[in-house]
Design a protein around this motif. Structure first.
Motif, PDB file in Angstrom:
ATOM      1  N   GLY A 311       0.359  -0.733  -0.078  1.00 53.91           N
ATOM      2  CA  GLY A 311      -0.119   0.185  -0.081  1.00 53.91           C
ATOM      3  C   GLY A 311       1.240   1.176  -0.126  1.00 53.91           C
ATOM      4  N   ASP A 312       0.110   2.175  -1.015  1.00 52.96           N
ATOM      5  CA  ASP A 312       1.527   3.904  -0.265  1.00 52.96           C
ATOM      6  C   ASP A 312       1.248   4.625   0.686  1.00 52.96           C
ATOM      7  OD1 ASP A 312      -0.835   5.216  -3.530  1.00 52.96           O
ATOM      8  OD2 ASP A 312       0.831   3.761  -3.425  1.00 52.96           O
ATOM      9  N   ALA A 345       4.019   9.896  -5.795  1.00 51.53           N
ATOM     10  CA  ALA A 345       4.440  11.391  -6.119  1.00 51.53           C
ATOM     11  C   ALA A 345       3.944  12.900  -5.469  1.00 51.53           C
ATOM     12  CB  ALA A 345       4.291  11.212  -7.476  1.00 51.53           C
ATOM     13  N   GLN A 346       2.493  12.438  -4.983  1.00 53.30           N
ATOM     14  CA  GLN A 346       1.861  13.806  -4.733  1.00 53.30           C
ATOM     15  C   GLN A 346       2.728  14.012  -2.971  1.00 53.30           C
ATOM     16  OE1 GLN A 346      -0.072  16.105  -5.660  1.00 53.30           O
ATOM     17  NE2 GLN A 346      -1.112  15.490  -6.848  1.00 53.30           N
ATOM     18  N   PHE A 347       3.027  12.785  -2.197  1.00 51.10           N
ATOM     19  CA  PHE A 347       3.655  12.413  -0.820  1.00 51.10           C
ATOM     20  C   PHE A 347       4.948  12.572  -1.099  1.00 51.10           C
ATOM     21  CE2 PHE A 347       6.554  10.836   1.276  1.00 51.10           C
ATOM     22  CZ  PHE A 347       7.055  10.814   2.184  1.00 51.10           C
ATOM     23  N   LEU A 348       6.059  13.131  -1.982  1.00 52.79           N
ATOM     24  CA  LEU A 348       7.476  13.403  -1.938  1.00 52.79           C
ATOM     25  C   LEU A 348       6.792  15.214  -1.741  1.00 52.79           C
ATOM     26  CD1 LEU A 348       8.910  11.418  -4.791  1.00 52.79           C
ATOM     27  CD2 LEU A 348       9.373  12.026  -2.059  1.00 52.79           C
ATOM     28  N   ARG A 349       5.716  15.498  -2.731  1.00 52.49           N
ATOM     29  CA  ARG A 349       5.247  17.496  -3.309  1.00 52.49           C
ATOM     30  C   ARG A 349       5.043  17.820  -1.665  1.00 52.49           C
ATOM     31  NH1 ARG A 349       3.876  20.197  -7.415  1.00 52.49           N
ATOM     32  NH2 ARG A 349       3.909  18.340  -8.746  1.00 52.49           N
ATOM     33  N   GLN A 350       4.016  16.841  -1.092  1.00 51.12           N
ATOM     34  CA  GLN A 350       3.485  17.797   0.546  1.00 51.12           C
ATOM     35  C   GLN A 350       4.415  17.364   1.575  1.00 51.12           C
ATOM     36  OE1 GLN A 350       0.222  18.363   1.146  1.00 51.12           O
ATOM     37  NE2 GLN A 350      -0.952  17.850  -1.035  1.00 51.12           N
ATOM     38  N   ALA A 351       5.537  16.228   1.556  1.00 49.94           N
ATOM     39  CA  ALA A 351       6.723  16.009   2.243  1.00 49.94           C
ATOM     40  C   ALA A 351       8.009  17.060   2.236  1.00 49.94           C
ATOM     41  CB  ALA A 351       7.046  14.753   2.070  1.00 49.94           C
ATOM     42  N   HIS A 419       0.741   3.380 -13.981  1.00 50.30           N
ATOM     43  CA  HIS A 419       0.493   3.972 -13.026  1.00 50.30           C
ATOM     44  C   HIS A 419       1.869   5.481 -13.126  1.00 50.30           C
ATOM     45  CE1 HIS A 419      -1.705   2.730  -9.987  1.00 50.30           C
ATOM     46  NE2 HIS A 419      -1.300   1.200 -10.709  1.00 50.30           N
ATOM     47  N   VAL A 420       3.009   5.050 -14.108  1.00 49.02           N
ATOM     48  CA  VAL A 420       3.873   5.210 -13.916  1.00 49.02           C
ATOM     49  C   VAL A 420       3.877   6.896 -14.595  1.00 49.02           C
ATOM     50  CG1 VAL A 420       4.137   4.436 -16.178  1.00 49.02           C
ATOM     51  CG2 VAL A 420       6.755   5.424 -14.489  1.00 49.02           C
ATOM     52  N   GLU A 421       3.515   6.855 -15.719  1.00 44.28           N
ATOM     53  CA  GLU A 421       2.700   7.974 -16.489  1.00 44.28           C
ATOM     54  C   GLU A 421       2.538   9.520 -15.468  1.00 44.28           C
ATOM     55  OE1 GLU A 421       3.453   8.659 -19.305  1.00 44.28           O
ATOM     56  OE2 GLU A 421       4.389   7.113 -20.197  1.00 44.28           O
ATOM     57  N   ARG A 422       1.261   8.747 -14.652  1.00 41.72           N
ATOM     58  CA  ARG A 422       0.583  10.024 -14.168  1.00 41.72           C
ATOM     59  C   ARG A 422       1.801  10.379 -12.379  1.00 41.72           C
ATOM     60  NH1 ARG A 422      -4.001   7.218 -11.552  1.00 41.72           N
ATOM     61  NH2 ARG A 422      -4.536   9.728 -11.030  1.00 41.72           N
ATOM     62  N   ALA A 423       2.792   8.999 -12.137  1.00 44.12           N
ATOM     63  CA  ALA A 423       3.264   9.877 -10.972  1.00 44.12           C
ATOM     64  C   ALA A 423       4.326  10.431 -12.184  1.00 44.12           C
ATOM     65  CB  ALA A 423       4.480   8.757 -11.145  1.00 44.12           C
TER      66      ALA A 423
END
Length: 469
Positions: A311-312, A345-351, A419-423
């Motif tokens: 899980g993410d 990817a969004q996690f990296l942005r938020q963190a 999934h990779v394109e969306r990441a």
């Protein structure tokens, strides 16, 4: 129906997706390296501790940040040549500690015997030279050599108005060191047998102290391999430059590399991540290894479950904790196989763990299958082998993992592709792709070019580029 993307904050708790204003603000701060700029300013404030911090910061914004680096290494590997090249290329002062010592006639006997000069003498000489160059950048050639010298340099930071940005440690096998030293002796007109005691003594002194230095500078030291032969000196200097992380036009010229390497299982992703860690002096963050260590620490049975099947939330928690550690913050990092999904990817942005480059290795499911078909695992060490190891004992205990079967490999490949394109869409300005099916060294060269070549946004910060708007 598409599942809404959820992201994680810097502390690991679930938060709502940022609103448009917040996202644009974060994008602006990252594109213009505002985080790194303030980090640089904060470091200068802590070093000098001015009575009027606001006025001090205003003055600091008017001048380029100072560039201060120490270079160490064993005798005979042309350390001073590399230091002079650094000084020339980055327009800083080359402080050659050996020359400072040789200028003192009273130290001649110590130097000829190969003994280290007393710490207090060396510290006073270096400190006086740094004070003469106060306010400018420098490359310290051959200092510090001992823990005492390293601590003295740190303690003098306020007086010298500087701090060490990084310590470069030039490393070579002992046979290469002795071969190069013999060449220098011959070039000077001496016989090696007459100078054998000198290299023996100097090597003994070097090895006695280098581990202590590595311990003190563990979060800033970058080791650079030096091989034999004059033809390799350009290669060595290229590695030195990549480890300096210096861009003259950047708001934060000492910004660390933060690199994501994406690719399906069997794409050579881990091999390339190891190359990057070695050549750029960054920390290799292997997500699969993080998971394995987490399971061991928590007393769980170490299951060989690929990260794409987890899980993410679990993966993001492990990655976030690792990237917040001091070595990653100070040295930069290369993330091996992360982010694999948009949520990651969004996690990296938020963190606020924004990557400076996201590079995807492109390969086909057939190529991946051929590579994985050769892979065997040593269940004792956890090491994967693509060729038969020399040890008969190891060969006899190698096994094929369940997740490396042909069916599972196809499933993992298509899961990654889905999934990779969306990441990658989360980082359009720093994302690129490269073919991953070539010779590993050629692929590594292509990745290195992607990392070192400025992006349009980075070029826009250069006042001489003509791109500023």
């Amino acid at each position: 129906m598409e599942t809404p993307v959820q992201t994680w904050g810097a502390l690991g708790g679930m938060v709502s997706e940022q609103n448009d204003f917040g996202a644009k603000t974060a994008q602006y701060m990252e594109n213009n390296e505002v985080y790194d700029l303030f980090s640089q300013l904060l470091k200068q404030v802590l070093v000098e501790r001015p009575e009027n911090p606001l006025k001090f910061l205003q003055d600091q914004l008017m001048v380029p940040p100072k560039f201060c680096v120490c270079v160490m290494g064993p005798p005979g590997i042309n350390r001073s040549k590399y230091c002079q090249q650094i000084a020339t290329d980055y327009q800083v002062k080359h402080i050659h500690v050996g020359k400072l010592l040789r200028a003192k006639k009273e130290l001649k006997e110590n130097l000829e015997a190969g003994d280290l000069v007393a710490d207090n003498i060396v510290i006073d000489l270096v400190k006086a030279e740094l004070l003469r160059n106060k306010g400018s950048g420098w490359v310290l050639d051959g200092f510090p050599r001992t823990k005492v010298q390293a601590r003295a340099l740190a303690a003098a930071g306020k007086e010298l108005a500087c701090s060490v940005d990084s310590l470069l440690l030039l490393h070579a096998p002992e046979d290469v060191i002795r071969e190069r030293y013999a060449a220098k002796v011959a070039a000077a007109g001496f016989k090696m047998e007459d100078k054998q005691y000198l290299i023996d003594t100097r090597l003994q002194q070097y090895h006695r102290h280098v581990l202590g230095l590595a311990e003190i500078y563990q979060n800033t030291i970058r080791t650079i391999e030096v091989s034999g032969g004059d033809d390799d000196q350009n290669v060595t200097y290229s590695s030195i430059k990549t480890c300096l992380h210096h861009r003259a036009y950047s708001n934060a010229p000492l910004r660390m590399h933060r690199i994501c390497i994406l690719g399906p299982c069997g794409s050579g992703r881990s091999t390339q991540s190891e190359f990057i860690a070695k050549n750029f002096g960054v920390v290799h963050v292997d997500v699969a290894d993080l998971l394995r260590k987490h399971q061991e620490a928590s007393g769980q049975v170490c299951e060989e479950v690929p990260p794409e099947f987890l899980g993410d939330e679990e993966i993001c928690s492990l990655v976030g904790a690792r990237l917040r550690q001091t070595d990653c913050v100070r040295k930069g990092w290369v993330l091996d196989g992360f982010p694999k999904t948009k949520a990651q990817a969004q996690f990296l942005r938020q963190a606020h763990h924004w990557p400076s480059r996201v590079i995807r290795l492109q390969t086909t499911v057939e190529q991946v299958g051929q590579r994985i078909n050769l892979r065997r695992l040593d269940p004792v060490t956890g090491i994967s082998y693509y060729q038969s190891p020399d040890s008969v004992v190891i060969r006899q205990r190698l096994v094929t993992r369940d997740y490396d079967s042909a069916e599972k490999v196809k499933e993992r490949f298509h899961l990654y592709v889905g999934h990779v394109e969306r990441a990658m869409e989360c980082w359009p300005s720093v994302s690129s792709s490269i073919r991953g099916d070539g010779d590993p060294e050629d692929v590594a060269k292509g990745i290195s070019d992607k990392i070192t070549m400025p992006t349009p946004i980075e070029l826009a910060q250069d006042p001489n580029s003509g791109l500023q708007g």
